[in-house]
Scaffold this active site. Sequence first.
Site, PDB file in Angstrom:
ATOM      1  N   PRO A 185      49.296  18.865  37.648  1.00 13.60           N
ATOM      2  CA  PRO A 185      48.847  17.917  38.865  1.00 13.60           C
ATOM      3  C   PRO A 185      48.574  18.602  40.233  1.00 13.60           C
ATOM      4  O   PRO A 185      49.369  19.797  40.617  1.00 13.60           O
ATOM      5  CB  PRO A 185      49.854  16.849  38.983  1.00 13.60           C
ATOM      6  CG  PRO A 185      50.780  17.125  37.584  1.00 13.60           C
ATOM      7  CD  PRO A 185      50.492  18.565  37.073  1.00 13.60           C
ATOM      8  N   SER A 187      49.834  17.847  43.185  1.00 10.61           N
ATOM      9  CA  SER A 187      51.089  17.856  43.944  1.00 10.61           C
ATOM     10  C   SER A 187      52.003  18.915  43.449  1.00 10.61           C
ATOM     11  O   SER A 187      52.838  19.323  44.180  1.00 10.61           O
ATOM     12  CB  SER A 187      51.765  16.625  43.614  1.00 10.61           C
ATOM     13  OG  SER A 187      52.436  16.227  42.389  1.00 10.61           O
ATOM     14  N   HIS A 376      27.393  53.726  40.938  1.00 12.78           N
ATOM     15  CA  HIS A 376      28.704  53.107  40.874  1.00 12.78           C
ATOM     16  C   HIS A 376      29.368  53.875  42.152  1.00 12.78           C
ATOM     17  O   HIS A 376      29.393  55.042  42.395  1.00 12.78           O
ATOM     18  CB  HIS A 376      29.556  53.431  39.722  1.00 12.78           C
ATOM     19  CG  HIS A 376      30.968  52.653  39.780  1.00 12.78           C
ATOM     20  ND1 HIS A 376      32.232  53.578  39.726  1.00 12.78           N
ATOM     21  CD2 HIS A 376      31.301  51.631  39.710  1.00 12.78           C
ATOM     22  CE1 HIS A 376      33.196  52.760  39.770  1.00 12.78           C
ATOM     23  NE2 HIS A 376      32.847  51.569  39.854  1.00 12.78           N
ATOM     24  N   GLU A 378      32.838  53.295  43.700  1.00 10.22           N
ATOM     25  CA  GLU A 378      34.364  52.749  43.901  1.00 10.22           C
ATOM     26  C   GLU A 378      34.764  53.165  45.169  1.00 10.22           C
ATOM     27  O   GLU A 378      35.105  54.565  45.387  1.00 10.22           O
ATOM     28  CB  GLU A 378      35.277  53.202  42.430  1.00 10.22           C
ATOM     29  CG  GLU A 378      36.899  52.971  42.669  1.00 10.22           C
ATOM     30  CD  GLU A 378      37.016  51.291  43.141  1.00 10.22           C
ATOM     31  OE1 GLU A 378      37.632  51.081  44.053  1.00 10.22           O
ATOM     32  OE2 GLU A 378      36.731  50.631  42.039  1.00 10.22           O
ATOM     33  N   HIS A 446      32.448  44.174  42.600  1.00  7.45           N
ATOM     34  CA  HIS A 446      33.531  43.833  41.944  1.00  7.45           C
ATOM     35  C   HIS A 446      34.712  43.706  43.020  1.00  7.45           C
ATOM     36  O   HIS A 446      34.601  44.420  43.981  1.00  7.45           O
ATOM     37  CB  HIS A 446      33.952  45.003  40.766  1.00  7.45           C
ATOM     38  CG  HIS A 446      33.336  44.759  39.566  1.00  7.45           C
ATOM     39  ND1 HIS A 446      34.134  44.829  38.294  1.00  7.45           N
ATOM     40  CD2 HIS A 446      32.139  44.333  39.299  1.00  7.45           C
ATOM     41  CE1 HIS A 446      33.282  44.540  37.452  1.00  7.45           C
ATOM     42  NE2 HIS A 446      32.043  44.286  37.948  1.00  7.45           N
ATOM     43  N   GLU A 447      35.834  43.135  42.572  1.00  8.71           N
ATOM     44  CA  GLU A 447      37.112  42.993  43.689  1.00  8.71           C
ATOM     45  C   GLU A 447      36.403  42.265  44.682  1.00  8.71           C
ATOM     46  O   GLU A 447      36.921  42.738  46.191  1.00  8.71           O
ATOM     47  CB  GLU A 447      37.791  44.142  43.947  1.00  8.71           C
ATOM     48  CG  GLU A 447      38.498  44.698  42.774  1.00  8.71           C
ATOM     49  CD  GLU A 447      37.835  45.563  41.694  1.00  8.71           C
ATOM     50  OE1 GLU A 447      37.901  45.419  40.540  1.00  8.71           O
ATOM     51  OE2 GLU A 447      36.770  46.373  42.393  1.00  8.71           O
ATOM     52  N   GLU A 465      32.332  40.221  40.177  1.00  8.55           N
ATOM     53  CA  GLU A 465      33.702  39.900  39.414  1.00  8.55           C
ATOM     54  C   GLU A 465      34.376  38.489  39.791  1.00  8.55           C
ATOM     55  O   GLU A 465      34.090  37.673  39.639  1.00  8.55           O
ATOM     56  CB  GLU A 465      34.413  41.033  39.320  1.00  8.55           C
ATOM     57  CG  GLU A 465      35.133  41.324  38.195  1.00  8.55           C
ATOM     58  CD  GLU A 465      36.299  42.579  38.195  1.00  8.55           C
ATOM     59  OE1 GLU A 465      36.542  43.178  37.218  1.00  8.55           O
ATOM     60  OE2 GLU A 465      36.315  43.013  39.262  1.00  8.55           O
ATOM     61  N   GLU A 471      37.691  43.235  30.620  1.00  5.64           N
ATOM     62  CA  GLU A 471      38.555  44.663  30.563  1.00  5.64           C
ATOM     63  C   GLU A 471      40.095  44.172  30.534  1.00  5.64           C
ATOM     64  O   GLU A 471      40.534  45.227  29.899  1.00  5.64           O
ATOM     65  CB  GLU A 471      38.309  45.225  32.051  1.00  5.64           C
ATOM     66  CG  GLU A 471      38.800  44.384  33.300  1.00  5.64           C
ATOM     67  CD  GLU A 471      38.614  44.941  34.534  1.00  5.64           C
ATOM     68  OE1 GLU A 471      38.259  46.323  34.429  1.00  5.64           O
ATOM     69  OE2 GLU A 471      38.787  44.429  35.474  1.00  5.64           O
TER      70      GLU A 471
END
Length: 664
Positions: A185, A187, A376, A378, A446-447, A465, A471
């Site tokens: 719920p 609440s 990529h 990162e 991503h992230e 993502e 993963e």
Amino acid sequence: MKKFIVGFLSVFLLLLGTANVFSQNPKIYSVKSPDAKLNVEVGISENGLFYKVSKNGKSILAPSFLGLKLKDSEIHKNIEIKEVKFAEADETWQPIWGEEKQIRNQYHQMLVYVQEKENLKRKFTLNIKVFNDGFGFRYEFPEQKNMKDVVIMDELTEFNFPEDHQAWSIPYQTEFYEGLFKKEPLSKKDTISTPVTMETKSGQFIALHEANLTDYAAMNVYPDKKTSNLKVYLTPWSTGEKVFTKTPFQTPWRTLIIADNAGDLLLSRVMLNLNDPTAIKDTSWIKPGRYIGIWWGMHMKKYTWNIGPDHGAKTENVLRYIDFAASHKFAGVLVEGWNLGWEDWKSFEFDKPYPDFDIKKITDYAKQKNVQLIGHHETGGNTLKYESQLEDAFKLYSKYGVTTVKTGYVGGLLDGKEQHSGQYGVRHYRKVIETAAQYKIMIDNHEPVMPSGLQRTLPNLMTQEGVRGQEWDAWSKDGGNPAEHTTIIPFTRGLAGPIDFTPGTFNFTNTALPDTKVHTTLAKQLALSVIMYSPLQMASDMIENYENNPAFEFITSCPVNWSKTVVPNAKIGEYVTIARKDKDSENWYLGSITNADSRKLNVPLHFLDKNIKYKAKIFKDGKNADFEKNPYPVEILEMEVDSKTILPISLARSGGTAVIFVKS
């Protein structure tokens, strides 16, 4: 085309037609949806500006107060409505890619002009747009003498639900939004992220979220005093403030989808319609596609991200994946761990490859094979370092014909102090996406911050993502995603936009963590290619696990860009069936999945063209298939069907069925 009609406090005007009527109470103004079923009312009481919502006369939101809390004051009480304007619009637009070929944007609008009675007499407009399936509103502050630089400490926005609805959500502090959605719920909730998806006692479904999150903090909500009245909590800066801005400015839209069944939630386009049209003039380079990558082998510890004897990004290994992609008509190959810095996840250099990664040889070879190298980046959450290299990084990729980049921000807080969903993160992600567009590069983020429809304005933002994806089946210490997880995601995180969930694992033996596994059958992995919408979709497994498996045909033939989507049946947390029509052919594709319970469903094929025979190629759970004991059996059969056919589907425990429909 829009029509505007002005209503002053002393004059009551009726919008052309009967859809938009405001009441005879001089303190209440209302606007109805085009079909006149949904009604949004606005007024002022002694406690301030409020709104309330009803559908077919039944309350959706009880009186809910509005306003902003600034650093030195509040804009909430002691205000008056100076003017009200009405408008309507009905247009159809074509997304660059998506779940439909075209989207109807039909709404009725009410602009409520508000001003403080005394002191600074600051003013703003409450902009409300009401669609047949929901509504959105936002605060708009014009440039004004007594309000220039603004520090917002929070919104005073409320969503006062008249009943304590059952709701699916994740806690606000869930890292990267990668959590399991819990049903309880309203609440009983703590502070939670949006989207929040609710089921009423009468069987109605409601989804609360936001649209067009631009230079602002993401919206979270919490139940006030453990009631069903949800109040806004904006993600703060590390210093406590929520938003730094100046007039003129506008907040994101606060949105509600209101549906009579769970499936209709997935078909609402309220969020997209509340975002701006594309800002990219030439979109010819933006192309959806399905891809593979060396990524799953890294999770299985067969490859490493950093250089060494088992380096996954070695030129020879990448060429092998490119050959496989070409032979099976995949659009691209994602390569992680190609650049310097993976030794410490901090000192990334985005224009310097490892010595065993020959980017020229790889991209030249990929071009010959009609395959794209997917880049990529990162960052480890070091956004300042990334931004300092951004231009050079995209220049390098542009030089070698790389048109897609997956970005990542693993590493906790951004630059060690700011949250991903705060204004800081929102600004950073926007900068990356806009810079990428200048170099004709598509982004898989991503992230991220929770999506809010920005892909309409910047369609090079292909997918994101922000979900507990596949993963987790490789390394999660809790054993992996539970069976019901994928029957919940489409109705929660999926409402925010495309998901890079990465379905398509074929080998469920985890060589890295034997106690962690994929909790589905193989047929369910196929069906997820249809269920989980993404215009860039990864087949997650190592290429060795696809060889000589007849079920792989569904993965290789399933498109990622659609002209129409329907939801024949669905029950959140239990099962869902989605059918989609390929944008580039007359073929339809269907996916049906269940939770940990086996079940039988009857799926009407009304979506097929009438008076036309189709060949249905069905990939279903085979004999004795079971996600825990025997996940691999897949039965492939063909049958003739038409729009009058009721297709029986039998799903194993955490099983699935995937179907290709081709005109005979």
